[in-house]
Design an enzyme around this catalytic site. Structure first.
Site, PDB file in Angstrom:
ATOM      1  CG  ASP A  91    -126.177  16.130  73.213  1.00 47.79           C
ATOM      2  OD1 ASP A  91    -125.002  15.845  73.500  1.00 47.79           O
ATOM      3  OD2 ASP A  91    -126.518  16.481  72.077  1.00 47.79           O
ATOM      4  N   GLY A  93    -125.095  12.247  72.669  1.00 46.89           N
ATOM      5  CA  GLY A  93    -124.586  11.722  71.406  1.00 46.89           C
ATOM      6  C   GLY A  93    -125.651  10.964  70.636  1.00 46.89           C
ATOM      7  N   GLY A  94    -126.801  10.730  71.252  1.00 42.01           N
ATOM      8  CA  GLY A  94    -127.874   9.990  70.575  1.00 42.01           C
ATOM      9  C   GLY A  94    -128.345  10.700  69.319  1.00 42.01           C
ATOM     10  CG  PHE A  95    -129.752  14.926  67.331  1.00 43.96           C
ATOM     11  CD1 PHE A  95    -131.105  14.784  67.101  1.00 43.96           C
ATOM     12  CD2 PHE A  95    -128.998  15.673  66.447  1.00 43.96           C
ATOM     13  CE1 PHE A  95    -131.702  15.386  65.994  1.00 43.96           C
ATOM     14  CE2 PHE A  95    -129.579  16.287  65.348  1.00 43.96           C
ATOM     15  CZ  PHE A  95    -130.932  16.145  65.122  1.00 43.96           C
ATOM     16  CD  GLN A 219    -135.775   7.953  71.448  1.00 50.71           C
ATOM     17  OE1 GLN A 219    -136.549   8.048  70.497  1.00 50.71           O
ATOM     18  NE2 GLN A 219    -134.758   8.801  71.604  1.00 50.71           N
ATOM     19  N   GLY A 246    -136.182  11.643  70.222  1.00 55.42           N
ATOM     20  CA  GLY A 246    -136.571  10.872  69.049  1.00 55.42           C
ATOM     21  C   GLY A 246    -137.549  11.592  68.160  1.00 55.42           C
ATOM     22  CG  ASP A 295    -132.023  21.167  73.649  1.00 64.81           C
ATOM     23  OD1 ASP A 295    -131.433  21.104  72.559  1.00 64.81           O
ATOM     24  OD2 ASP A 295    -132.669  20.214  74.131  1.00 64.81           O
ATOM     25  CB  CYS A 336    -136.081  44.166  72.795  1.00 63.07           C
ATOM     26  SG  CYS A 336    -134.755  42.995  73.215  1.00 63.07           S
ATOM     27  CB  CYS A 338    -131.276  42.619  74.081  1.00 56.66           C
ATOM     28  SG  CYS A 338    -131.135  43.236  72.390  1.00 56.66           S
ATOM     29  CB  CYS A 341    -133.126  46.393  71.340  1.00 57.42           C
ATOM     30  SG  CYS A 341    -133.597  45.077  70.202  1.00 57.42           S
ATOM     31  CG  HIS A 367    -132.849  40.819  69.348  1.00 60.48           C
ATOM     32  ND1 HIS A 367    -133.641  41.670  70.085  1.00 60.48           N
ATOM     33  CD2 HIS A 367    -133.700  40.075  68.586  1.00 60.48           C
ATOM     34  CE1 HIS A 367    -134.914  41.470  69.775  1.00 60.48           C
ATOM     35  NE2 HIS A 367    -134.977  40.500  68.863  1.00 60.48           N
TER      36      HIS A 367
HETATM   37 ZN    ZN Z   1    -133.250  43.183  71.484  1.00 53.36          ZN
END
Ligand code: ZN
Length: 401
Positions: A91, A93-95, A219, A246, A295, A336, A338, A341, A367
């Site tokens: 990104d 730096g605007g945020f 914006q 924005g 994101d 799940c 992952c 899990c 997870h």
């Molecule tokens: Zn999981």
């Protein structure tokens, strides 16, 4: 960079596609994991690969402060430095301009509610930002020193960091800025966008990743005429994709309007990114309106705080700290796949968090990121199959009827 749209949804603006970056492909719609300081907190690059993360976003402001763009460039850019050799975004730096400036004055920001309602919260402190036409001056969060970011400097920094997709400096306004201020900030962001494009041309070949591309940022706050004008101006410049930045307004309804007006005016064949949104229902509504990538720090931050994502629970979340999980032998989510899990119970995670064991952070983050990856894969499959993009259908796809 090439973006190919593969399938268009019948009945909404949703589409699936492939973003081809110098460091690999990203299947869209996609969730971008937040790696502020060149790492997803608690995970290794191997962990990220295992849960199927496609794309990371680092933070230009934080990486500028530490370790510094020259250090990252010498060590192979973000890809070499971090060991995540897949696609990266950074990104602008605007945020940070927002969260250290108007965000403090208006009491809104990363931790405060994104949609604050009509009453402005209390200020959390004085602005630490000075904005001029030239750029923005910040106080460093590391040592308090004043730093100047111009549109040109932000491009130069990101050339050194070497992400595949980079963003120009913009001014992110607050939902409590009035129309006049929002318009003035938008016009300044447009002038900065043109300066960023010139700087991007002038620095071709600088840094470790000559194939990087620049997105534009739209914006205009939650004002329809401003958003449409910003999308037409930014959409008319030679950016490779677009981000919606924005203020998204004071409510979810405002946000959906902002997305519709913006997408309506942007070129249809280029990728669209929504900055900072990651709730399940928000993602679904935004995908239906034509957003390709998202994101958001929330899924990983929530994991560390004890909030685990699941389709089974109300609001898609369960608080693993709750004592009702003390004897619960089930995985976080049935179905799940992952690593957490597959191997561990809710009771074990509850125990790890209650006793402050460090392994909790990794297992919980694995997870929650896998949840986001599975969610986006299910959304892509439904778009391609022409099925409805409703929570009920997705829940059935992921955890069964
Ligand atoms: Zn999981």
């Amino acid at each position: 960079m090439d973006f190919q749209i593969e399938a268009r949804h019948s009945g909404s603006e949703a589409r699936t596609g492939v973003l081809c970056t110098p460091h690999g492909e990203v299947r869209t719609p996609a969730f971008v994991a937040v790696a502020t300081r060149a790492t997803v907190k608690a995970l290794s690059p191997a962990d990220l690969r295992e849960v199927g993360v496609q794309l990371l976003i680092g933070n230009t402001y934080h990486l500028y402060l530490r370790p510094g763009p020259e250090v990252v460039a010498v060590l192979g850019g973000l890809h070499g430095f971090s060991g995540w050799a897949g696609p990266w975004m950074t990104d602008s730096g605007g945020f940070q301009v927002f969260s250290l400036g108007a965000g403090k004055e208006h009491g809104v920001g990363k931790i405060a509610p994104i949609f604050p309602g009509d009453e402005p919260p209390k200020p959390t402190g004085p602005s630490l930002v000075r904005l001029t036409e030239e750029g923005v001056r910040f106080r460093s969060v590391v040592d308090g020193a004043w730093i100047t970011f111009t549109p040109e400097e932000v491009i130069r920094i990101q050339r050194f960091l070497g992400a595949d997709i980079i963003l120009p400096l913009d001014e992110c306004t607050s939902p409590f800025h009035d129309r006049a201020y929002t318009e003035a900030a938008m016009e300044r962001t447009h002038r900065w966008a043109e300066r960023a494009l010139r700087a991007f041309e002038d620095t071709q070949g600088l840094g470790p990743n000559p194939g990087q591309v620049l997105y534009g940022i739209v914006q205009g706050g939650a004002y329809e005429d401003l958003r449409r004008r910003s999308a037409r101006v930014i959409g008319g410049l030679s950016f490779s994709g677009f981000a919606i930045g924005g203020s998204l307004g004071r409510s979810k309804g405002d946000m959906l309007g902002v997305i519709e007006w913006t997408v309506d005016e942007l070129p249809g064949e280029k990728p669209r990114h929504l900055l900072g949104i990651g709730g399940v229902e928000d993602i679904l509504e935004a995908v239906k309106r034509g957003i390709d990538t998202f994101d958001c720090a929330a899924p990983t931050r929530m994991a560390r705080n004890g909030t685990l994502l699941t389709f089974e629970a109300e609001g898609f979340r369960l608080n693993i700290k709750n004592s009702r999980f003390r004897h619960d032998g089930r995985p976080i989510e049935e179905g799940c796949d992952c690593p957490t899990c597959r191997a561990h119970s809710r009771a074990f995670l509850h125990h790890l968090l209650r006793t402050g064991e460090l392994s909790y952070f990794r297992l919980a983050t694995l997870h929650n990121l896998r949840f986001m990856v599975r969610l986006m894969a299910a959304i892509r499959a439904r778009i391609a199959a022409g099925k409805s993009l409703e929570v009920g259908g997705l829940r059935e796809d992921l955890v069964g009827p």
